[in-house]
Design a protein around this motif. Structure first.
Motif, PDB file in Angstrom:
ATOM      1  N   ASP A 187      -6.308   3.734   5.191  1.00  0.00           N
ATOM      2  CA  ASP A 187      -5.673   2.854   6.176  1.00  0.00           C
ATOM      3  C   ASP A 187      -4.180   2.653   5.900  1.00  0.00           C
ATOM      4  O   ASP A 187      -3.643   1.553   6.068  1.00  0.00           O
ATOM      5  CB  ASP A 187      -6.395   1.497   6.191  1.00  0.00           C
ATOM      6  N   VAL A 188      -3.514   3.717   5.477  1.00  0.00           N
ATOM      7  CA  VAL A 188      -2.106   3.601   5.085  1.00  0.00           C
ATOM      8  C   VAL A 188      -1.224   3.227   6.275  1.00  0.00           C
ATOM      9  O   VAL A 188      -0.310   2.408   6.150  1.00  0.00           O
ATOM     10  CB  VAL A 188      -1.617   4.917   4.436  1.00  0.00           C
ATOM     11  N   ALA A 189      -1.484   3.825   7.434  1.00  0.00           N
ATOM     12  CA  ALA A 189      -0.633   3.550   8.599  1.00  0.00           C
ATOM     13  C   ALA A 189      -0.638   2.075   8.967  1.00  0.00           C
ATOM     14  O   ALA A 189       0.375   1.547   9.453  1.00  0.00           O
ATOM     15  CB  ALA A 189      -1.095   4.394   9.784  1.00  0.00           C
ATOM     16  N   ASP A 190      -1.734   1.374   8.726  1.00  0.00           N
ATOM     17  CA  ASP A 190      -1.830  -0.047   9.059  1.00  0.00           C
ATOM     18  C   ASP A 190      -1.312  -0.925   7.928  1.00  0.00           C
ATOM     19  O   ASP A 190      -0.562  -1.876   8.158  1.00  0.00           O
ATOM     20  CB  ASP A 190      -3.283  -0.406   9.371  1.00  0.00           C
ATOM     21  N   LEU A 191      -1.676  -0.590   6.700  1.00  0.00           N
ATOM     22  CA  LEU A 191      -1.301  -1.444   5.569  1.00  0.00           C
ATOM     23  C   LEU A 191       0.140  -1.225   5.123  1.00  0.00           C
ATOM     24  O   LEU A 191       0.805  -2.167   4.677  1.00  0.00           O
ATOM     25  CB  LEU A 191      -2.250  -1.186   4.389  1.00  0.00           C
ATOM     26  N   ALA A 192       0.622   0.006   5.212  1.00  0.00           N
ATOM     27  CA  ALA A 192       1.983   0.334   4.745  1.00  0.00           C
ATOM     28  C   ALA A 192       2.586   1.376   5.680  1.00  0.00           C
ATOM     29  O   ALA A 192       2.675   2.557   5.330  1.00  0.00           O
ATOM     30  CB  ALA A 192       1.945   0.840   3.307  1.00  0.00           C
ATOM     31  N   PRO A 193       2.989   0.973   6.884  1.00  0.00           N
ATOM     32  CA  PRO A 193       3.393   1.933   7.919  1.00  0.00           C
ATOM     33  C   PRO A 193       4.606   2.788   7.578  1.00  0.00           C
ATOM     34  O   PRO A 193       4.794   3.831   8.197  1.00  0.00           O
ATOM     35  CB  PRO A 193       3.671   1.044   9.137  1.00  0.00           C
ATOM     36  N   ALA A 228      -5.899  -1.541  -1.248  1.00  0.00           N
ATOM     37  CA  ALA A 228      -6.843  -1.869  -0.175  1.00  0.00           C
ATOM     38  C   ALA A 228      -6.901  -3.368   0.092  1.00  0.00           C
ATOM     39  O   ALA A 228      -7.294  -3.799   1.183  1.00  0.00           O
ATOM     40  CB  ALA A 228      -8.234  -1.339  -0.521  1.00  0.00           C
ATOM     41  N   GLY A 229      -6.505  -4.184  -0.878  1.00  0.00           N
ATOM     42  CA  GLY A 229      -6.506  -5.633  -0.694  1.00  0.00           C
ATOM     43  C   GLY A 229      -5.287  -6.158   0.032  1.00  0.00           C
ATOM     44  O   GLY A 229      -5.162  -7.369   0.222  1.00  0.00           O
ATOM     45  N   SER A 230      -4.389  -5.278   0.442  1.00  0.00           N
ATOM     46  CA  SER A 230      -3.184  -5.695   1.160  1.00  0.00           C
ATOM     47  C   SER A 230      -3.518  -6.129   2.576  1.00  0.00           C
ATOM     48  O   SER A 230      -4.472  -5.639   3.187  1.00  0.00           O
ATOM     49  CB  SER A 230      -2.176  -4.541   1.216  1.00  0.00           C
TER      50      SER A 230
END
Length: 260
Positions: A187-193, A228-230
């Motif tokens: 989920d990188v695009a959502d958590l760290a775009p 993942a906890g971001s």
């Protein structure tokens, strides 16, 4: 950089757009016979001929080998007379002939690879598109995946030589065939775009680089469970605050080889 043939195999086996024929690849004797006619072939292309048994990457046709007993009848084989011209060996082409791809035989790296040049079918102009045959396949797959040259300049340069790297110490840098699925899985695009997950360290931590901004060379390591906890949009801050700066020279860390 020397191509990682294990990663090349993974790319070939996991990319549906790479057309594969059933059965085994060319015999080693066929390769040696071809080399007697056109010169020593790059190691990653030799692997492709003997192991992959493939003929197409997307819509780009890649030359194969013919039985030496029938080589004079094989107009499209690598050994066809029209493919070798001075210090260029044409090994692939677009279906309409608008562009062809050739090994630049006048340039050889320490690993025995030749750069790949794209030749315009109209004006004959050349452009280097990859540093190795494996890199050529990697670049083609990146284009097929909508990744362009790569997520940032460093990874783009890496892919021009090898479709990713798997080191003995467990560090992995992903090729274009794994890149999107790994980033989506975490989920990188959502958590760290503004960041991309370019690889892992083999011990549960991810290797992150910036997609945008002035610093697109630094590699940061952060435990993937912590990432993942971001909260959405805050993963980049966590990478900077809690992550470890691994290097500002990823290609140097992975180990390259100079052109001869």
């Amino acid at each position: 950089m020397t191509p990682d043939l294990a990663m090349l195999r993974d790319l070939v086996e996991s990319t549906p757009e790479i057309r594969r024929w059933p059965g085994d690849g060319a015999f080693e004797s066929w390769v040696r016979a071809a080399e007697a006619r056109v010169g020593r072939l790059p190691a990653s292309y030799r692997w492709w001929l003997t192991e992959a048994r493939t003929s197409r990457v997307g819509h780009v046709e890649v030359a194969s080998l013919a039985d030496p007993e029938h080589v004079t009848e094989a107009d499209d084989a690598l050994t066809a007379g029209w493919r070798l011209a001075a210090d260029r060996l044409c090994f692939a082409s677009e279906p309409d002939g608008a562009e062809t791809f050739s090994f630049a035989l006048d340039r050889t790296s320490a690993s025995g690879e030749h750069p790949v040049v794209r030749v315009d079918g109209i004006d004959g102009s050349e452009e280097v598109v990859a540093e190795t045959f494996a890199g050529f396949v990697s670049v083609q797959v990146a284009l097929l995946r909508g990744l362009g040259d790569g997520p940032n300049p460093v990874i783009a340069e890496l892919w021009r030589s090898t479709p990713g790297v798997l080191r003995p110490d467990g560090i992995t840098v992903h090729g274009p065939h794994r890149f999107a699925e790994v980033d989506e899985a975490h989920d990188v695009a959502d958590l760290a775009p503004h960041w991309v997950l370019v690889g892992e360290d083999g011990e549960g931590a991810g290797l992150f680089m910036r997609r945008h901004g002035r610093d697109r060379t630094s590699v940061h390591r952060l435990d993937l469970a912590a990432f993942a906890g971001s909260r959405p949009g805050e993963g980049g801050s966590r990478i900077e605050a809690e992550g470890e700066l691994v290097t500002t020279d990823l290609l140097g860390l992975l180990g390259g080889d100079p052109a001869a």
